[in-house]
Design a protein around this motif. Structure first.
Motif, PDB file in Angstrom:
ATOM      1  N   CYS A 158       0.829  -1.210   0.000  1.00 15.12           N
ATOM      2  CA  CYS A 158       0.000   0.000   0.000  1.00 15.12           C
ATOM      3  C   CYS A 158       0.861   1.258   0.000  1.00 15.12           C
ATOM      4  N   HIS A 188       3.808   1.539   1.760  1.00 14.96           N
ATOM      5  CA  HIS A 188       4.648   1.618   2.957  1.00 14.96           C
ATOM      6  C   HIS A 188       5.419   0.315   3.158  1.00 14.96           C
ATOM      7  N   TRP A 238      -4.050  -3.795   8.508  1.00 14.37           N
ATOM      8  CA  TRP A 238      -4.170  -2.427   7.979  1.00 14.37           C
ATOM      9  C   TRP A 238      -3.063  -1.541   8.531  1.00 14.37           C
ATOM     10  N   THR A 259      -0.351   0.312   6.079  1.00 17.05           N
ATOM     11  CA  THR A 259      -0.561   1.741   5.838  1.00 17.05           C
ATOM     12  C   THR A 259       0.208   2.633   6.802  1.00 17.05           C
ATOM     13  N   LYS A 314      -2.311   4.576   9.020  1.00 15.84           N
ATOM     14  CA  LYS A 314      -3.078   5.633   8.370  1.00 15.84           C
ATOM     15  C   LYS A 314      -4.557   5.467   8.693  1.00 15.84           C
TER      16      LYS A 314
END
Length: 271
Positions: free
Chosen positions: A159, A161, A184, A188, A191
Motif C-alpha cells: 500500500c 509503505h 491495515w 498503511t 493511516k
C-alpha cells in the motif's frame, strides 16, 4: 548431435542427457543454474513449502550440504530449465504459478476493525495467522475474486509503505480487500481510513405478531433491503449508547439501546 566438416573431416559429437522424472512440480537428481535468493537449513520435504511461503521465490533446489539446505531461487523458471545431476540425494522443483501470483493495482481496500476470525477452515494448530485479510469479489480483483479454494493462500500486498505477506482467512463479498485492524496498520503505517462510516443491519424479531415497518437512529431511518427483517444504517459512527426506535404497523413503537445487544460472533441479539 553436432556435425562439423573441415578439410574433408567429419567430427561427430553426441551427448546423452538423463531424463528428469517429475513428481508433480518436483523431482530427484536435478538442479537449476544461478538466481539464488536465500537458503535455509531444513529437511528436504519442507523445501518446496518454504519456497512457496518466501516472497520472490519461484523455484528451489535441496541438497545434503551442511546437514540439509534448501536453496531458494528467484526469477522465471520452468521444469524445462532444470538440468539432471545424477545425484538422487538432490531435489529440485518449481512453485506452481497460481492466479494469485499476478500483480494488480488500484484495488479498493477497506479497514475492518472486527475480531480477526474468519470463514476459512485453517489449521490454526499448525501455524499462526498473523496477517489476515478478507478477500472480496469486485470486478477489479479479476482472477483474485474470492472463491473457497483461495482460503489459506498468501498474497503479497503493498500500500506504499512496504510489502507484506497476508493470508486469506475470510470473504468480503461485494467489496475488495477487507484488511483487519492489525494488517491495515502494518500496510498503511497506521493511516486512518478514508471512510469512517459503516453499515449496521438491525432488526426486531419475535414481536408477538406486531409488524415492524420502520427503524430510526437519531431521527435517521434505516433502509430495508432484501427478503429479511433488517434495516441497514450506513451513517456513522454509530455508538453503542445510541437508541434504536422501531415503529409498528399499528402505530406503536419500541426502543432499545445498542449497548444492550449480546454479541455472538458476527451477530448481536437482544435478551
Amino acid at each position: 548431435m553436432y556435425q562439423d566438416k573441415q578439410d574433408n573431416r567429419e567430427i561427430i559429437v553426441s551427448t546423452s542427457i538423463a531424463a528428469i522424472h517429475w513428481n508433480g512440480n518436483w523431482a530427484f537428481a536435478c538442479d537449476f543454474y544461478k538466481n539464488d535468493l536465500t537458503d535455509a537449513r531444513i529437511p528436504g520435504e519442507q523445501c518446496g513449502g518454504r519456497c512457496a511461503a518466501t516472497s520472490g521465490c519461484t523455484h528451489f533446489t535441496w541438497t545434503t550440504y551442511n546437514g540439509g539446505t534448501c536453496w531458494m531461487k528467484h526469477g522465471h523458471a520452468r521444469k524445462e530449465n532444470a538440468f539432471s545431476t545424477g545425484d538422487r540425494s538432490m531435489v529440485c522443483g518449481v512453485v506452481e504459478q497460481r492466479s494469485t501470483d499476478r500483480a494488480m493495482y488500484g484495488v479498493h481496500t477497506t479497514r475492518h476493525g472486527a475480531t480477526e476470525h474468519g470463514a476459512c477452515a485453517l489449521p490454526a494448530s499448525d501455524y499462526a495467522v498473523v496477517n489476515p485479510v478478507a478477500l472480496g469479489n469486485i470486478e477489479s480483483l479479476k482472477n483474485l475474486k474470492f472463491r473457497p479454494e483461495l482460503c489459506g493462500h498468501v498474497l503479497n500486498v503493498d500500500c506504499g509503505h512496504g510489502s507484506l505477506d497476508i493470508i486469506v482467512t475470510n470473504s468480503n463479498l461485494g467489496g475488495g480487500l477487507d484488511l483487519y485492524g492489525s494488517t491495515w496498520d502494518k500496510l498503511t503505517n497506521h493511516k486512518p481510513p478514508g471512510i469512517t462510516s459503516c453499515k449496521r443491519n438491525i432488526g426486531l424479531l419475535n414481536t408477538n405478531g406486531r409488524i415492524v415497518v420502520k427503524a430510526t437512529i437519531d431521527g435517521r431511518s434505516g433502509v430495508h433491503h432484501g427478503d429479511n427483517s433488517y434495516y441497514a444504517f450506513t451513517h456513522g459512527p454509530i455508538y453503542d449508547y445510541k437508541k434504536v426506535i422501531f415503529a409498528f404497523e399499528d402505530g406503536g413503537t419500541h426502543s432499545v439501546f445498542l449497548r444492550d445487544c449480546v454479541k455472538q460472533r458476527n451477530q448481536q441479539t437482544w435478551r
